[in-house]
Design a protein around this motif. Structure first.
Motif, short mmCIF file in Angstrom:
data_model
loop_
_atom_site.label_atom_id
_atom_site.label_comp_id
_atom_site.label_asym_id
_atom_site.label_seq_id
_atom_site.Cartn_x
_atom_site.Cartn_y
_atom_site.Cartn_z
N TYR A 106 84.63 53.28 15.94
CA TYR A 106 84.70 53.10 17.39
C TYR A 106 84.31 54.41 18.08
O TYR A 106 84.30 55.47 17.48
CB TYR A 106 86.08 52.62 17.83
CG TYR A 106 87.14 53.70 17.89
CD1 TYR A 106 87.34 54.45 19.05
CD2 TYR A 106 87.95 53.98 16.80
CE1 TYR A 106 88.31 55.44 19.09
CE2 TYR A 106 88.92 54.96 16.84
CZ TYR A 106 89.09 55.69 17.99
OH TYR A 106 90.04 56.67 18.03
N SER A 107 84.00 54.28 19.35
CA SER A 107 83.63 55.44 20.15
C SER A 107 84.23 55.26 21.54
O SER A 107 84.23 54.17 22.09
CB SER A 107 82.10 55.52 20.26
OG SER A 107 81.73 56.37 21.31
N LEU A 108 84.72 56.35 22.08
CA LEU A 108 85.31 56.30 23.43
C LEU A 108 84.30 56.67 24.52
O LEU A 108 84.68 56.81 25.67
CB LEU A 108 86.53 57.23 23.50
CG LEU A 108 87.70 56.87 22.60
CD1 LEU A 108 88.81 57.91 22.72
CD2 LEU A 108 88.24 55.49 22.91
N ASP A 109 83.03 56.79 24.16
CA ASP A 109 82.02 57.23 25.13
C ASP A 109 81.99 56.37 26.39
O ASP A 109 82.01 56.88 27.51
CB ASP A 109 80.62 57.25 24.49
CG ASP A 109 80.50 58.34 23.43
OD1 ASP A 109 81.40 59.21 23.35
OD2 ASP A 109 79.50 58.33 22.68
N LYS A 110 81.95 55.04 26.23
CA LYS A 110 81.87 54.15 27.39
C LYS A 110 83.14 54.25 28.24
O LYS A 110 83.08 54.28 29.46
CB LYS A 110 81.66 52.70 26.96
CG LYS A 110 80.28 52.42 26.43
CD LYS A 110 80.10 50.96 26.08
CE LYS A 110 78.72 50.73 25.50
NZ LYS A 110 78.47 49.34 25.16
N ILE A 111 84.29 54.29 27.56
CA ILE A 111 85.56 54.38 28.29
C ILE A 111 85.67 55.72 29.00
O ILE A 111 86.09 55.78 30.16
CB ILE A 111 86.76 54.18 27.33
CG1 ILE A 111 86.70 52.78 26.71
CG2 ILE A 111 88.08 54.37 28.07
CD1 ILE A 111 87.70 52.57 25.60
N ASN A 112 85.27 56.80 28.32
CA ASN A 112 85.32 58.13 28.95
C ASN A 112 84.44 58.19 30.19
O ASN A 112 84.82 58.79 31.19
CB ASN A 112 84.90 59.22 27.95
CG ASN A 112 85.98 59.56 26.97
OD1 ASN A 112 87.17 59.50 27.29
ND2 ASN A 112 85.60 59.92 25.76
N GLU A 113 83.29 57.54 30.10
CA GLU A 113 82.38 57.51 31.25
C GLU A 113 83.03 56.77 32.43
O GLU A 113 82.96 57.21 33.57
CB GLU A 113 81.08 56.82 30.85
CG GLU A 113 79.95 57.01 31.84
CD GLU A 113 78.66 56.41 31.31
OE1 GLU A 113 78.10 55.55 32.02
OE2 GLU A 113 78.22 56.79 30.22
#
Length: 112
Positions: A3-10
């Motif tokens: 998983y990656s938090l990139d979208k949520i962080n954005e």
């Protein structure tokens, strides 16, 4: 890590509480939806399989789980058409494996 938090962080723009709430919703809803999807598959209720795969898809997408999103999309598409049910039965355990792994990782990473 799948998983990656990139979208949520954005989306969160530095709001840690927002990130934690998105993770909490994922942990609460997705395993439950997946259990229901497995039950629906067990009784060959493909309309429910389709609807639950559709519901799971944006949640895994939000966590950057591209491969898992693709699996959910396939299940959704096949369930909607009620075709190639053997493929649905092959894909659901793969979806479950990915979700279970991410649930475990999120609980560990967020100390939940």
């Amino acid at each position: 890590m799948i998983y990656s938090l990139d979208k949520i962080n954005e989306m969160a723009d530095g709001d840690d509480e927002f990130i934690k709430s998105v993770v909490a919703v994922f942990l609460e809803e997705v395993p439950q939806d997946l259990d229901e999807l497995e039950k629906a598959l067990g009784v060959k209720n493909y309309d429910t399989v389709y609807k639950l795969a559709h519901k799971i898809k944006p949640n895994v997408d939000l966590l950057g789980m591209e491969q898992t999103r693709a699996i959910a999309l396939q299940i959704e598409t096949l369930g909607k058409k009620e075709e190639n049910t053997e493929e649905i039965e092959r894909l659901v355990p793969l979806l479950k494996k990915d979700v279970d792994q991410v649930v475990s990782e999120l609980k560990n990473d967020f100390k939940i």
